[in-house]
Motif scaffolding. Structure first.
Motif, PDB file in Angstrom:
ATOM      1  N   HIS A   8       0.804  -1.212   0.000  1.00  0.00           N
ATOM      2  CA  HIS A   8       0.000   0.000   0.000  1.00  0.00           C
ATOM      3  C   HIS A   8       0.837   1.262   0.000  1.00  0.00           C
ATOM      4  N   LEU A  21       1.576   1.605  -3.631  1.00  0.00           N
ATOM      5  CA  LEU A  21       0.399   2.030  -4.365  1.00  0.00           C
ATOM      6  C   LEU A  21       0.079   3.489  -4.102  1.00  0.00           C
ATOM      7  N   SER A  27       0.076   5.375  -7.459  1.00  0.00           N
ATOM      8  CA  SER A  27      -1.251   5.712  -7.946  1.00  0.00           C
ATOM      9  C   SER A  27      -1.402   7.209  -8.157  1.00  0.00           C
ATOM     10  N   ALA A  44       3.524  -3.028 -16.909  1.00  0.00           N
ATOM     11  CA  ALA A  44       2.607  -4.136 -16.655  1.00  0.00           C
ATOM     12  C   ALA A  44       1.181  -3.614 -16.469  1.00  0.00           C
ATOM     13  N   ILE A  45       1.077  -2.537 -15.722  1.00  0.00           N
ATOM     14  CA  ILE A  45      -0.232  -1.932 -15.496  1.00  0.00           C
ATOM     15  C   ILE A  45      -0.817  -1.423 -16.802  1.00  0.00           C
ATOM     16  N   TRP A  55      -2.003  -4.321 -18.988  1.00  0.00           N
ATOM     17  CA  TRP A  55      -3.304  -4.871 -18.604  1.00  0.00           C
ATOM     18  C   TRP A  55      -4.408  -3.920 -19.038  1.00  0.00           C
ATOM     19  N   HIS A 105      -7.510  -4.916 -21.516  1.00  0.00           N
ATOM     20  CA  HIS A 105      -8.782  -5.235 -20.864  1.00  0.00           C
ATOM     21  C   HIS A 105      -9.742  -4.065 -20.728  1.00  0.00           C
ATOM     22  N   GLN A 146     -13.255  -4.351 -22.187  1.00  0.00           N
ATOM     23  CA  GLN A 146     -14.188  -5.177 -21.427  1.00  0.00           C
ATOM     24  C   GLN A 146     -14.793  -4.375 -20.279  1.00  0.00           C
ATOM     25  N   LEU A 171      -7.382   0.965  -9.547  1.00  0.00           N
ATOM     26  CA  LEU A 171      -6.452   0.072  -8.875  1.00  0.00           C
ATOM     27  C   LEU A 171      -5.819   0.726  -7.646  1.00  0.00           C
ATOM     28  N   THR A 202      -8.205  -2.420  -3.779  1.00  0.00           N
ATOM     29  CA  THR A 202      -7.191  -3.464  -3.672  1.00  0.00           C
ATOM     30  C   THR A 202      -7.513  -4.432  -2.541  1.00  0.00           C
ATOM     31  N   LEU A 236     -15.745  -6.396 -12.604  1.00  0.00           N
ATOM     32  CA  LEU A 236     -14.677  -7.119 -11.913  1.00  0.00           C
ATOM     33  C   LEU A 236     -15.215  -8.089 -10.870  1.00  0.00           C
ATOM     34  N   LEU A 264     -12.469 -11.432 -15.364  1.00  0.00           N
ATOM     35  CA  LEU A 264     -11.771 -10.163 -15.554  1.00  0.00           C
ATOM     36  C   LEU A 264     -11.111  -9.709 -14.250  1.00  0.00           C
ATOM     37  N   SER A 292      -8.092 -11.702 -13.499  1.00  0.00           N
ATOM     38  CA  SER A 292      -6.945 -11.391 -14.350  1.00  0.00           C
ATOM     39  C   SER A 292      -6.168 -10.198 -13.809  1.00  0.00           C
ATOM     40  N   LEU A 293      -6.783  -9.516 -12.876  1.00  0.00           N
ATOM     41  CA  LEU A 293      -6.124  -8.354 -12.284  1.00  0.00           C
ATOM     42  C   LEU A 293      -5.196  -8.757 -11.142  1.00  0.00           C
ATOM     43  N   VAL A 338      -1.412  -8.634 -11.679  1.00  0.00           N
ATOM     44  CA  VAL A 338      -0.913  -7.262 -11.678  1.00  0.00           C
ATOM     45  C   VAL A 338      -0.693  -6.795 -10.245  1.00  0.00           C
TER      46      VAL A 338
END
Lengths: 133, 133
Positions: free
Chosen positions: A24, A27, A31, A106-107, A110, A114, A117, B30, B36, B76, B96, B99-100, B103
């Motif tokens: 965290h 993040l 973030s 990586a983020i 994804w 995705h 969707q 995220l 999270t 999600l 979905l 799949s996160l 990450v």
DNA sequence: CAGGATCCTAGTCGATACTG
DNA sequence: CAGTATCGACTAGGATCCTG
């Protein structure tokens, strides 16, 4: 009222636990909107303050400075002052900062594969809600 | 005052561009503290509302509901209502959503291997600042 | 049990003006 | 050029009370 006190106690403990959680902490910085932008602005090489701000027109100079300071404090970028007239300040990613780039990628990866969707899901959801409000 | 208007225009355009950027959309969700936590709470299987809230004592029920709704909207998690008395609501990760998880793990992994360097950098930085305030 | 509706505060962010 | 300082608007998030 003991139940309320108890819950509050739990909450405090939990939040304390969370603020110590490495995931965290990361993040929290990762973030940050401006952090990610500055990081990718510096990905291609060192930049002067002015050039960073030109690369990210949306950032106020307050946010920019604040972000750069935060990143410097965390050891993700270096700040080099050249005492000429006028002064010149360069910012550059450290090795630590560069090691963060793959995570960013990586983020991003994804997201790009995705996000449609997610958009579709939102559309469906919003439509369903409009029918039964 | 034209310069100010121009800058504001730039800022607006840039922010509009950013809000359409998939990477930032994803980061926006995220990076949410509760997202999270809910995600990892559901990682091991479906849970009822009550159980989610017990797993995450720090979340107020407002934040919990808000987060779950957001995740449901984004496709999600699924929300399944069983109309018994009293009602029972189960939340479960979708494909979905699952799949996160990798990450999330990537982030967690970076955090765990590098967080000490960050802490060290902060210590050094704060110490240096204390000397020259 | 699972939430909806309100009120309220603490922190965030942007704009502006000033400095070395 | 590269910031610092200050002020006000805004809002996310927590507490509380209430309902199907």
């Amino acid at each position: 009222m003991r139940a309320a006190e108890r819950r509050e106690q739990d909450r405090r403990e939990y939040n304390a636990f969370l603020s110590e959680c490495p995931g965290h902490e990361l993040l929290a910085t990762l973030s940050d909107k401006w952090v990610t932008l500055v990081l990718s602005a510096l990905a291609d090489g060192p930049l002067r303050y002015r050039d960073v701000s030109r690369t990210i027109p949306g950032a106020s100079q307050k946010m920019l400075t604040q972000t750069l300071r935060k990143l410097e404090r965390d050891g993700l970028v270096t700040r080099t002052v050249t005492p000429s007239v006028p002064v010149r300040v360069d910012y550059e990613l450290t090795a630590l900062g560069q090691s963060l780039l793959p995570v960013q990628r990586a983020i991003k990866s994804w997201a790009e594969t995705h996000i449609e969707q997610v958009h579709l899901a939102r559309k469906t959801y919003d439509h369903a809600m409009a029918d039964a409000p």
